[in-house]
Enzyme design. Structure first.
Site, PDB file in Angstrom:
ATOM      1  CG  ASP A 131      -4.536   0.051  14.400  1.00  0.00           C
ATOM      2  OD1 ASP A 131      -4.621  -0.434  15.555  1.00  0.00           O
ATOM      3  OD2 ASP A 131      -3.711  -0.336  13.560  1.00  0.00           O
ATOM      4  N   GLY A 145       5.119  -4.516   7.329  1.00  0.00           N
ATOM      5  CA  GLY A 145       3.853  -5.001   7.871  1.00  0.00           C
ATOM      6  C   GLY A 145       3.157  -5.881   6.864  1.00  0.00           C
ATOM      7  CB  SER A 146      -0.109  -7.542   6.919  1.00  0.00           C
ATOM      8  OG  SER A 146      -0.794  -6.388   7.337  1.00  0.00           O
ATOM      9  CG  PHE A 147       1.362  -2.104   4.745  1.00  0.00           C
ATOM     10  CD1 PHE A 147       2.208  -1.396   3.912  1.00  0.00           C
ATOM     11  CD2 PHE A 147       1.669  -2.161   6.109  1.00  0.00           C
ATOM     12  CE1 PHE A 147       3.337  -0.750   4.418  1.00  0.00           C
ATOM     13  CE2 PHE A 147       2.789  -1.523   6.616  1.00  0.00           C
ATOM     14  CZ  PHE A 147       3.624  -0.824   5.773  1.00  0.00           C
ATOM     15  CE  LYS A 192       1.140   2.025   5.750  1.00  0.00           C
ATOM     16  NZ  LYS A 192       0.135   2.316   6.761  1.00  0.00           N
ATOM     17  N   GLY A 232       9.978   0.191   8.176  1.00  0.00           N
ATOM     18  CA  GLY A 232       8.933  -0.618   8.811  1.00  0.00           C
ATOM     19  C   GLY A 232       8.412  -1.651   7.840  1.00  0.00           C
ATOM     20  NE  ARG A 292       9.838  -2.909   0.490  1.00  0.00           N
ATOM     21  CZ  ARG A 292      10.946  -2.779  -0.260  1.00  0.00           C
ATOM     22  NH1 ARG A 292      12.083  -3.282   0.160  1.00  0.00           N
ATOM     23  NH2 ARG A 292      10.902  -2.144  -1.413  1.00  0.00           N
ATOM     24  CB  ALA A 293       7.094   2.112   6.259  1.00  0.00           C
TER      25      ALA A 293
HETATM   26  P1  ADP Z   1       1.277  -0.720   9.701  1.00  0.00           P
HETATM   27  O1  ADP Z   1       1.274  -0.531  11.184  1.00  0.00           O
HETATM   28  O2  ADP Z   1      -0.064  -0.970   9.129  1.00  0.00           O
HETATM   29  O3  ADP Z   1       2.302  -1.749   9.322  1.00  0.00           O
HETATM   30  P2  ADP Z   1       2.328   2.023   9.551  1.00  0.00           P
HETATM   31  O4  ADP Z   1       1.757   3.143   8.747  1.00  0.00           O
HETATM   32  O5  ADP Z   1       2.186   2.135  11.033  1.00  0.00           O
HETATM   33  O6  ADP Z   1       1.727   0.654   8.993  1.00  0.00           O
HETATM   34  O7  ADP Z   1       3.862   1.901   9.163  1.00  0.00           O
HETATM   35  C1  ADP Z   1       4.693   0.861   9.678  1.00  0.00           C
HETATM   36  C2  ADP Z   1       5.916   1.424  10.395  1.00  0.00           C
HETATM   37  O8  ADP Z   1       6.672   2.258   9.487  1.00  0.00           O
HETATM   38  C3  ADP Z   1       5.603   2.312  11.574  1.00  0.00           C
HETATM   39  O9  ADP Z   1       5.410   1.582  12.760  1.00  0.00           O
HETATM   40  C4  ADP Z   1       6.814   3.208  11.634  1.00  0.00           C
HETATM   41  O10 ADP Z   1       7.900   2.554  12.271  1.00  0.00           O
HETATM   42  C5  ADP Z   1       7.189   3.382  10.168  1.00  0.00           C
HETATM   43  N1  ADP Z   1       6.541   4.619   9.642  1.00  0.00           N
HETATM   44  C6  ADP Z   1       5.385   4.714   8.952  1.00  0.00           C
HETATM   45  N2  ADP Z   1       5.104   5.995   8.618  1.00  0.00           N
HETATM   46  C7  ADP Z   1       6.122   6.741   9.112  1.00  0.00           C
HETATM   47  C8  ADP Z   1       6.434   8.145   9.087  1.00  0.00           C
HETATM   48  N3  ADP Z   1       5.610   9.022   8.507  1.00  0.00           N
HETATM   49  N4  ADP Z   1       7.574   8.557   9.690  1.00  0.00           N
HETATM   50  C9  ADP Z   1       8.385   7.660  10.278  1.00  0.00           C
HETATM   51  N5  ADP Z   1       8.163   6.344  10.346  1.00  0.00           N
HETATM   52  C10 ADP Z   1       7.048   5.869   9.758  1.00  0.00           C
END
Ligand code: ADP
Ligand code: MG
Length: 300
Positions: free
Chosen positions: A127, A13-15, A33, A11, A17-18
């Site tokens: 959120d 986002g603005s923060f 994260k 994933g 990467r995941a």
């Molecule tokens: P943000 O929405 O602020 O960008 P998230 O914590 O929702 O941050 O993480 C971004 C994306 O990363 C999520 O929409 C998801 O697809 C993936 N992700 C985050 N945490 C997990 C997790 N524990 N298991 C699987 N996917 C995750």
């Protein structure tokens, strides 16, 4: 960091990467994260809140925290990896085919259990949306993304700082009133509505119309295949006045959710977390008249 091998980006986002990572010492997979730390001290403290709050949560329906650390200008939060995607993806995959009510209630009960847990710890998620509800391959549902979460100490402090996703933002926030636990319940209502109709409860082509629709709070009824109890539940969650919305505990005591609690929690957990919830919901049930026509959810 040395103990983790990055497998892929899951994933962005603005923060930052995941990432999907594997811990070398155990061969276990985790989600990590990677958050770019801002320059100023107070902003850094703000970023750390996500890790601090997630670390405090321990519940089968909350993404489990493993550890967090800082390195080279980044904050890393290591947590349980949910390998089944998120609720938003599930809704999209349906391509218009409605979910059976039992599937909706099973997922909804699990999210309610998670929300109930954080509210008991005086944490507001702020959120809640289908994209932040993660799934595992074995049917478990976990509330994730604590990036906007705050500990409720001075509710007024939240009045101006809310940064949710517009579709899920309750009327009180548009009206510049404080965010409270019932604001999370409104957003939870949006998820329940989405699960039942595969669309957002409030949709518009412009911000202005969207906000207007949310503040009017009128929604189209659910498709007729769903029970009156479910219709009733949705209506309660979209009460304009926050105090009239049910709390997470009240939702768990409702006639369509209460019977599922035991099924949703794993047996080894039910003694630890379930009994307290079951006790509370029993107390609530005593206050609830049996007949649907006259029954009203207890309002807090
Ligand atoms: P943000 O929405 O602020 O960008 P998230 O914590 O929702 O941050 O993480 C971004 C994306 O990363 C999520 O929409 C998801 O697809 C993936 N992700 C985050 N945490 C997990 C997790 N524990 N298991 C699987 N996917 C995750
Ligand atoms: Mg998110």
């Amino acid at each position: 960091m040395d103990d983790y091998v990055v497998l892929r980006v899951i994933g962005e986002g603005s923060f930052g990467r995941a990432l999907l990572v594997q811990q070398e010492s155990s061969s276990r997979m985790f989600a990590m994260k990677e958050i770019r730390l801002p320059k100023s001290f107070s902003d850094i403290q703000n970023s750390r809140k996500e890790a601090v709050l997630l670390a405090k949560m321990k519940h089968p329906n909350i993404v489990a925290f493993k550890e967090s650390f800082e390195a080279e200008g980044h904050l890393y939060i290591v947590m349980e990896y949910c390998d089944g995607g998120d609720l938003m993806q599930k809704i999209k995959q349906q391509k218009g085919k409605l979910f059976p009510e039992h599937t909706i209630l099973n997922w909804f009960t699990q999210v309610c259990l998670g929300v109930n847990h954080i509210h008991k710890k005086r944490v507001l998620h702020r959120d809640i949306k289908s994209k932040n509800v993660f799934l595992t391959q074995n049917g478990k549902v976990k509330l994730g993304d604590f990036g906007s979460a705050r500990l409720l100490s001075n509710p007024m402090a939240f009045a101006c700082t809310y940064v949710g996703t517009p579709y899920y933002v309750p009327p009180e926030i548009w009206e510049n009133l404080p965010y409270n636990n019932k604001s999370d319940i409104w957003s939870l209502g949006c998820i329940l509505y989405e699960l039942c109709t595969l669309r957002h409860p409030f949709q518009a082509n412009s911000w202005k119309t969207l906000i207007l629709k949310i503040c009017q709070g009128s929604i189209r009824p659910l498709p007729p295949q769903y029970s009156c109890e479910l219709q009733h539940l949705v209506k309660q969650m979209f009460k304009r006045t926050p105090s009239q919305r049910p709390s997470a505990t009240t939702l768990l005591s409702s006639r369509c959710v209460a019977p599922l609690i035991q099924k949703c929690l794993p047996p080894e957990i039910i003694t630890e977390y379930g009994e307290q919830v079951l006790d509370e919901t029993k107390t609530h049930k005593h206050n609830t008249p049996r007949k649907m026509g006259r029954s009203r959810l207890r309002e807090e």
